[in-house]
Write a protein that holds these residues in place. Structure first.
Motif, short mmCIF file in Angstrom:
data_model
loop_
_atom_site.label_atom_id
_atom_site.label_comp_id
_atom_site.label_asym_id
_atom_site.label_seq_id
_atom_site.Cartn_x
_atom_site.Cartn_y
_atom_site.Cartn_z
N VAL A 45 -5.34 6.92 -0.62
CA VAL A 45 -4.84 7.29 -1.95
C VAL A 45 -5.52 8.60 -2.33
O VAL A 45 -6.74 8.64 -2.50
CB VAL A 45 -5.15 6.18 -2.99
CG1 VAL A 45 -4.70 6.61 -4.37
CG2 VAL A 45 -4.49 4.87 -2.58
N PHE A 63 6.45 10.33 -6.84
CA PHE A 63 5.08 10.14 -6.39
C PHE A 63 4.54 8.85 -7.00
O PHE A 63 4.60 8.66 -8.21
CB PHE A 63 4.23 11.35 -6.80
CG PHE A 63 4.67 12.62 -6.11
CD1 PHE A 63 4.15 12.94 -4.86
CD2 PHE A 63 5.58 13.47 -6.69
CE1 PHE A 63 4.55 14.12 -4.21
CE2 PHE A 63 5.98 14.65 -6.06
CZ PHE A 63 5.47 14.97 -4.81
N VAL A 64 3.99 7.98 -6.14
CA VAL A 64 3.70 6.60 -6.51
C VAL A 64 2.24 6.25 -6.22
O VAL A 64 1.75 6.49 -5.12
CB VAL A 64 4.63 5.65 -5.72
CG1 VAL A 64 4.44 4.21 -6.17
CG2 VAL A 64 6.09 6.07 -5.86
N ASP A 65 1.56 5.64 -7.21
CA ASP A 65 0.16 5.26 -7.00
C ASP A 65 0.05 3.95 -6.23
O ASP A 65 1.06 3.34 -5.84
CB ASP A 65 -0.61 5.24 -8.33
CG ASP A 65 -0.28 4.07 -9.25
OD1 ASP A 65 0.41 3.11 -8.84
OD2 ASP A 65 -0.73 4.11 -10.42
N SER A 87 1.76 16.26 -5.94
CA SER A 87 1.83 14.95 -6.59
C SER A 87 1.17 14.98 -7.97
O SER A 87 1.43 14.11 -8.80
CB SER A 87 1.14 13.89 -5.73
OG SER A 87 -0.24 14.18 -5.58
N VAL A 91 -2.01 9.53 -4.97
CA VAL A 91 -0.88 8.63 -4.71
C VAL A 91 -1.04 7.91 -3.38
O VAL A 91 -1.76 8.36 -2.50
CB VAL A 91 0.48 9.39 -4.74
CG1 VAL A 91 0.77 9.95 -6.12
CG2 VAL A 91 0.55 10.47 -3.68
#
Length: 124
Positions: A45, A63-65, A87, A91
């Protein structure tokens, strides 16, 4: 994908989990079906940057955590561009879908992706 209002939107995704698949991404493709996308999964991450080199179609990059929350959307990216698309935040993944689709479907930062890669609140 689930919106803050609980609305579910389903996508068929191709998963890019290896370095070589992530490097290739959606390059050289001339189209992408409306309900399809490519999910890039990263080993760590951290902030990431993407580009559109050899990508013939405009994309929305979600963009995804690590919890599956969309933290930033780069909308309607420019095909073939070498500009870096950041991002902005750390992420775990990026979901690429057809350019303009996030606006058309009302997808926004704060919405959540439901996928086995994410383990955050409200995830299976």
């Amino acid at each position: 994908m689930v919106s803050d209002a609980g609305k579910a939107i389903e996508f068929t995704v191709e998963v890019a989990a290896t370095p070589s698949h992530r490097a290739q991404g959606l390059m050289y493709r001339e189209s992408i079906p409306e309900t399809h996308g490519m999910l890039f999964l990263f080993d760590r991450v951290e902030p990431v940057a993407m580009w559109m080199k050899n990508t013939f179609i405009s994309l929305d990059m979600l963009f995804v955590d690590e919890n599956g929350k969309i933290v930033h959307i780069a909308k309607s990216t420019t095909p073939m561009s070498l500009s870096r698309i950041s991002s902005r935040y750390p992420v775990k993944a990026v979901l690429e879908i057809r350019g303009g689709l996030s606006e058309k479907l009302g997808i926004e930062a704060g919405n959540r992706l439901v996928h086995a890669a994410f383990t955050g609140p409200n995830m299976p």
